[in-house]
Design a protein around this motif. Structure first.
Motif, PDB file in Angstrom:
ATOM      1  N   SER A 195       0.841  -1.196   0.000  1.00 45.42           N
ATOM      2  CA  SER A 195       0.000   0.000   0.000  1.00 45.42           C
ATOM      3  C   SER A 195       0.877   1.247   0.000  1.00 45.42           C
ATOM      4  O   SER A 195       1.901   1.314   0.692  1.00 45.42           O
ATOM      5  N   GLU A 216      -6.904  -3.368  -0.786  1.00 44.41           N
ATOM      6  CA  GLU A 216      -7.355  -2.206  -1.560  1.00 44.41           C
ATOM      7  C   GLU A 216      -7.700  -2.572  -2.996  1.00 44.41           C
ATOM      8  O   GLU A 216      -8.505  -1.895  -3.642  1.00 44.41           O
ATOM      9  N   GLY A 238      -9.079  -2.048   2.487  1.00 47.05           N
ATOM     10  CA  GLY A 238      -8.276  -0.916   2.903  1.00 47.05           C
ATOM     11  C   GLY A 238      -8.306  -0.630   4.386  1.00 47.05           C
ATOM     12  O   GLY A 238      -7.615   0.284   4.849  1.00 47.05           O
TER      13      GLY A 238
END
Length: 279
Positions: A195, A216, A238
Motif C-alpha cells: 500500500s 485495496e 483498505g
C-alpha cells in the motif's frame, strides 16, 4: 364426457410419472456428483465417459471394429466400476444409512466454513505465541490468480500443521504470502503489492502494508501475524483491525465467510470495525 375426463387423467398421470421419474434420477445424479467430487474417482469417471463417447461416434460412423472394441470395454466397465469405486460406494452406503448424504448442501458449506475459521484462528494463535510471522489471503469473489502465479503452487487442503510449516523461519516459502481459496491452500511464497497510503502507522511492517495493499485491490480478507510483536491483524477493503485474539479472529472469519454466501446481497463496507491509525 366421462371418456374425456378419463383420457385427461390418463394423460396427466402419464406425464406426472415421467416428471417424477426425471426428478428422482436428477436427485440421484446430484448426490452422486457430491459424493465423488474431490476424489480420484472423478478422473476415472471421466475416462469411462470418454469410452462411451468414442462408442457413440463409432456407432454413428459405422466403424464396426472400433464399435466392437468399445462395446467390450463398455461391458467390462460395469464390473470395473464396482471394483474401482468400491471405497466410494461403501462410503455412500454408510452415509445413506446414517442420513448424512441426504442433508442439505448448505450444511456441508457451513461445516467447510467452520473448518476454515477454526484452522486459521488456531494456526494464527499458535504462530503469534511463538513470534512466527505470517501473511495469509482468503480469496473472495475477485480472483487472486495473478498473485498466486508469483508463488509456488501448493494445491493442498487447508490444515493447521501445513500452514505453520510454511511460515517456519528459514524455510523456502516463509517470507511470502499464502493464498487460500475455499478450504484449499492454492499457493505459498506469493508477493502482494504494498500500500502507498501515507496515513498508515509508522510501526507497520512490510507484511501489514502488503495486506492493506491487497485489500485495496480486491475483496480478499488478509490475515497478518506480526513477527516482532506477535499481534494478529486483519485487512479488508483498505481497513486494518489490529490486536485480535483467537476467538475474535475466528468470529471475524466466520462473518466474512457468511457474507460470501450466494444469497448475500454483497460485502458490507463496515465488516472490519477497526480503523487505520494515522501518523
Amino acid at each position: 364426457m366421462k371418456r374425456r375426463v378419463g383420457n385427461f387423467w390418463e394423460v396427466f398421470w402419464r406425464y406426472a410419472t415421467d416428471i417424477l421419474d426425471i426428478a428422482l434420477v436428477s436427485v440421484v445424479f446430484y448426490y452422486l456428483i457430491v459424493l465423488l467430487r474431490g476424489t480420484k474417482a472423478v478422473q476415472l469417471l471421466k475416462g469411462y465417459l470418454i469410452i462411451v463417447a468414442v462408442w457413440l461416434v463409432s456407432s454413428f460412423l459405422h466403424l464396426r471394429a472400433l464399435q466392437w472394441l468399445m462395446s467390450q470395454a463398455f461391458s467390462l466397465g460395469v464390473f470395473a466400476i464396482l471394483i474401482i469405486f468400491q471405497p466410494e460406494l461403501r462410503r455412500a452406503l454408510e452415509e445413506l444409512g446414517s442420513g448424512r448424504l441426504l442433508q442439505p448442501a448448505r450444511e456441508g458449506a457451513r461445516r467447510a466454513e467452520e473448518h476454515i475459521a477454526e484452522t486459521l484462528a488456531s494456526a494464527a494463535s499458535y504462530m503469534a505465541k511463538r513470534r512466527i510471522g505470517a501473511l495469509i489471503a482468503l480469496e473472495g469473489h475477485v480472483s487472486l490468480k495473478s498473485y498466486a502465479d508469483t508463488g509456488t503452487a501448493i494445491g493442498a487442503r487447508l490444515s493447521e500443521p501445513l500452514l505453520i510449516q510454511i511460515f517456519i523461519p528459514n524455510t523456502p516459502l516463509h517470507d511470502g504470502a499464502v493464498i487460500v481459496r475455499g478450504d484449499e491452500i492454492v499457493a505459498a511464497g506469493c508477493y502482494f503489492p504494498l500500500s502507498e497510503r501515507r496515513d498508515l502507522r509508522r510501526g507497520l511492517g512490510t507484511r501489514h502494508r502488503a495486506a492493506v495493499g491487497l485489500s485495496e485491490l480486491s475483496d480478499a480478507l488478509v490475515l497478518v501475524v506480526s513477527e516482532e510483536t506477535g499481534n494478529i491483524s486483519l485487512a479488508y477493503q483498505g481497513l486494518l483491525e489490529e490486536g485480535l485474539g483467537e476467538e475474535q479472529l475466528r468470529e471475524r472469519i466466520r462473518e466474512w465467510l457468511r457474507e460470501r454466501r450466494p444469497r448475500a446481497s454483497g460485502m458490507r463496507r463496515g465488516f472490519l470495525r477497526g480503523t487505520l491509525t494515522r501518523e
